[in-house]
Design a protein around this motif. Sequence first.
Motif, PDB file in Angstrom:
ATOM      1  N   ARG A 265       0.685  -1.151   0.037  1.00 56.34           N
ATOM      2  CA  ARG A 265      -0.179  -0.096   0.058  1.00 56.34           C
ATOM      3  C   ARG A 265       1.071   1.259   0.009  1.00 56.34           C
ATOM      4  O   ARG A 265       1.764   1.367   1.017  1.00 56.34           O
ATOM      5  CB  ARG A 265      -1.072   0.053   1.349  1.00 56.34           C
TER       6      ARG A 265
ATOM      7  N   GLN B 271      -2.815   3.452  -3.463  1.00 57.16           N
ATOM      8  CA  GLN B 271      -2.521   2.570  -4.423  1.00 57.16           C
ATOM      9  C   GLN B 271      -2.161   0.983  -3.986  1.00 57.16           C
ATOM     10  O   GLN B 271      -1.336   1.096  -3.079  1.00 57.16           O
ATOM     11  CB  GLN B 271      -1.278   2.836  -5.379  1.00 57.16           C
TER      12      GLN B 271
ATOM     13  N   ARG C 275      -1.227  -2.913  -4.587  1.00 57.68           N
ATOM     14  CA  ARG C 275      -0.684  -3.872  -5.137  1.00 57.68           C
ATOM     15  C   ARG C 275      -0.670  -5.173  -4.374  1.00 57.68           C
ATOM     16  O   ARG C 275       0.143  -5.198  -3.549  1.00 57.68           O
ATOM     17  CB  ARG C 275       0.447  -3.447  -5.745  1.00 57.68           C
TER      18      ARG C 275
ATOM     19  N   GLU D  57      -3.735  -4.671  -9.014  1.00 54.40           N
ATOM     20  CA  GLU D  57      -3.417  -3.355  -8.671  1.00 54.40           C
ATOM     21  C   GLU D  57      -4.609  -2.323  -8.890  1.00 54.40           C
ATOM     22  O   GLU D  57      -5.500  -2.808  -9.675  1.00 54.40           O
ATOM     23  CB  GLU D  57      -2.307  -2.449  -9.533  1.00 54.40           C
ATOM     24  N   ASP D  58      -4.948  -1.710  -7.699  1.00 56.41           N
ATOM     25  CA  ASP D  58      -6.098  -0.743  -7.682  1.00 56.41           C
ATOM     26  C   ASP D  58      -5.605   0.592  -7.133  1.00 56.41           C
ATOM     27  O   ASP D  58      -4.835   0.539  -6.364  1.00 56.41           O
ATOM     28  CB  ASP D  58      -7.133  -1.577  -6.602  1.00 56.41           C
ATOM     29  N   SER D  59      -6.440   1.331  -7.363  1.00 55.04           N
ATOM     30  CA  SER D  59      -6.406   2.812  -6.823  1.00 55.04           C
ATOM     31  C   SER D  59      -7.517   3.065  -6.029  1.00 55.04           C
ATOM     32  O   SER D  59      -8.655   2.993  -6.746  1.00 55.04           O
ATOM     33  CB  SER D  59      -5.984   3.731  -7.912  1.00 55.04           C
TER      34      SER D  59
ATOM     35  N   GLY E 165      -8.772   3.361 -11.916  1.00 57.83           N
ATOM     36  CA  GLY E 165      -7.725   3.041 -12.653  1.00 57.83           C
ATOM     37  C   GLY E 165      -7.984   1.451 -13.247  1.00 57.83           C
ATOM     38  O   GLY E 165      -7.824   0.590 -12.656  1.00 57.83           O
TER      39      GLY E 165
END
Length: 642
Positions: A395, A420, A422, A447-449, A485
Motif C-alpha cells: 500500500r 494504491q 498492489r 493493482e487498484d487505486s 484505474g
Amino acid sequence: MRSILWLSQLSIVLWAIPCLASPMPQPVAQTNGSSEPTLQVVEVLVVDPEGKSLPPDLEKTAYDALPIRPGAIVNRSEVEAATNALFATGFFVNVQAQPENTPLGIRLRFIAQSNPPLKAIVTENSQVLDQGIKDSKGQVETKDQVIQRLFGEQFNKTINLLTLQESVKALEKFYQDNGYVLAQVADIQSSPDGTVTLVIAEGVIENIKVSFLNEEGKTEDKDGKPIPGRTREFIITRELTTKPGTVLNRDTIQSDLQRVFGLGIFEDVNVSLNPGEDTKQVVVTINVKERSTGSISLAAGLSSASGLFGGFSFQQTNLGGNNQKVGFDVQVGERELLFDLNFTDPWLAGDPFKTSFTANVFSRRLFSYIFDTPPTAPAGIGVGESKEETPRENRLGAGISFSRPLGNGNSASLGLRFEQVRISDVSGGTVATDGLGNPLSFSGNGEDSLAVAQFAYATDRRNDPLQPTTGSLFRVATEQAFVFGGDSSLFNRLRANYSFYVPVQLLNFTPGPQALAFNIQGGTILGDFPPYEAFRIGGTNSVRGYDEGRIGSGKSFAILSAEYRFPIFSILNGVFFADYGTDLGTGNQVLGSPAVARGKPGSGLGYGAGVRIRSPLGSIRVDYGIAEDGNTQFSFGIGEKF
C-alpha cells in the motif's frame, strides 16, 4: 477575626466589670485566702435592658447557666465568671452585672441583651454557592436549599452563636466534601434586624503559573534561577478547565493534572498553592517534569521477503515544544522501499474547539490475513512458484484527518485517504490471482487505486476510560470509497460498535472495582469492493483463541463479547472472557470468495482468561484463548479490548 460577634462579646465583658464599683455594703468575709472583698448575695435577677423578664425559655437557660445562687458569698472574679457564663450560652450580645444594696445584702442584677431572632442568612463572595453546587450523584443543590438545610431550624428563633457556629462549620464541610478545599467562612456579621451575613473566602484563583522541575524535583537551579523548559506554557494551561477567577476545586484540578500528564511528554505533574496578592485568593502553580521526547534508531538485517535491508527511525513527540508529533520510519531492502512519515498536531493553535490534525505518507507491505493459507486451505491456493505463499498487500498512499471533541463525551472525525494497492508474492512480483485462479484485486490485474472519505462519531459515557465499571461507549463510522484505474466502483463501509459496563461484586481476591463488560459490533459494505477490503474475523481484537482472520472474511460481520473483570492484587487484574464472531453468511459475497475458497468456517466461538498488568504505558493485556475447534492462542495488547 473569625466573628465580629465574638469580638464584641469580649469588649462588652471588659466594659461591664467596672459596674461593680457602684456602692456596695462593707465586706462581710474573706474566702479561699483571696485578697478581694466579698459580698453576700441575697437575690439574683436576669432581665432585659428595659428591666423586664426574659422570655421563659431564654430565662431558664440564663438561670441554669449562672453559677451564683442567692445566699452565695462572691468576689469580683466570681461575678466576672458569671457574666461570662451568660455570654457562653450564645444567646446574648451584651451582659452587664449591676449590684444593688438591700437591707439584707446585695441584689445582683444581670442586664442581658439577647440576640435578635434570625430572619435571614446572606452570603458575600460566594460565587460557587450562588450558582448551586453539584454533588457526587450529579444533583445540583441551590444556595437556598443549602441555607435552609443547614440553618432552617434556627429561623425566627433567638440567634444562638454556638448553634450558628455549628451550622457555619457544616457549611464549610459541605464545601470541602464537594472539592472546594480552600473555602471557609472568613467573617460573620449580624445586624439588629436579625440578618446574619456570612463573608466567605471560597478560594478564588488569582493566577495560574507553570514551573519546570529538574531531576532533583527543584523549580530553581543553584543560582536561584527558574528551571527552563522546552514545552511552551500555553500547551499546558490550555488543557486546564481551572482558570483565573474561578474557585479552586480539588476534583477539577485533579482532572486537569491527569489531562496534562496524558499529553505523554511529562514524567511528573503536580500542583502547588501559594497566597495571592489578595490574601483571600490563591496562585496555582502547575509543576511539570519533562521527559525525553525524541529518539533515533538504526537497524539492519536479512529476511526472505526483503533480502538484505537497513532501517532508520526518528520519533519526536514534542516538536518545537508544541506537543506536535512527527515520525519517520524507512526500511530499504534489495527488493523494496518501505516508509512511513507522519505528523500530528493534537490541538491546532488558536482553535477554540480543540481540533486535532494528522497527516501521513506511507509505503507499507502487509501480510494478508484475507488471502492467508490456513491448514484448511486446499493445496496450490497460494502464490509464487510454489503456489503456497501468502500474498502481500503493498500500500502506497497519503492521508489527512481532523478530529474534534463535541462536548458531553461526544467526538467526531473526518478524513481523506488516497492509496494504491498492489498484491504481490514474497519476492515482490505483482500477482493478479491466487493459485486456483481467484482474483486478488478489483481490477483483475493485481493493482487498484482507491480514494476514501472517512467519517466517525463517538459517544463516551464511561465513568473511567481506562478501567470502566459503569456507563457505555458507542462508536459509528462510515467510509465512502471510490476504486479507479481500470474498472471503477463506489462502495460504502458502515461499522458500529457498542460497549456497556455493569458493576458487580462476585469474587473477593482483593478490594477494588469489578464489572461485567459487554460489547457488540457489526458492519456491512454496500456496493462492489476489492476482496482485501472485506471484514476479517478472528484474532486478538476480534475473536480470541483464533489466529488473525482464521474464522473468515465477509461483506458483513457481527462480533459479540463478554468479560468479567476483577482485581487480583494492586497492579494485577484478572479477566474471564468469551467472544463469538460470524460473517453472517456473506463470505461468498466477497469477490473471489477468499474465505470460502480457503475453507474458513465463517463463524466461531472463543473463550478463556487473561490478566491486565498496570504499567506506565497503560494496562498491558495478556489473554489465553481457546477456540471451539481446539486451537489455542496467547494474545497481547495495550489497554482493554473494549
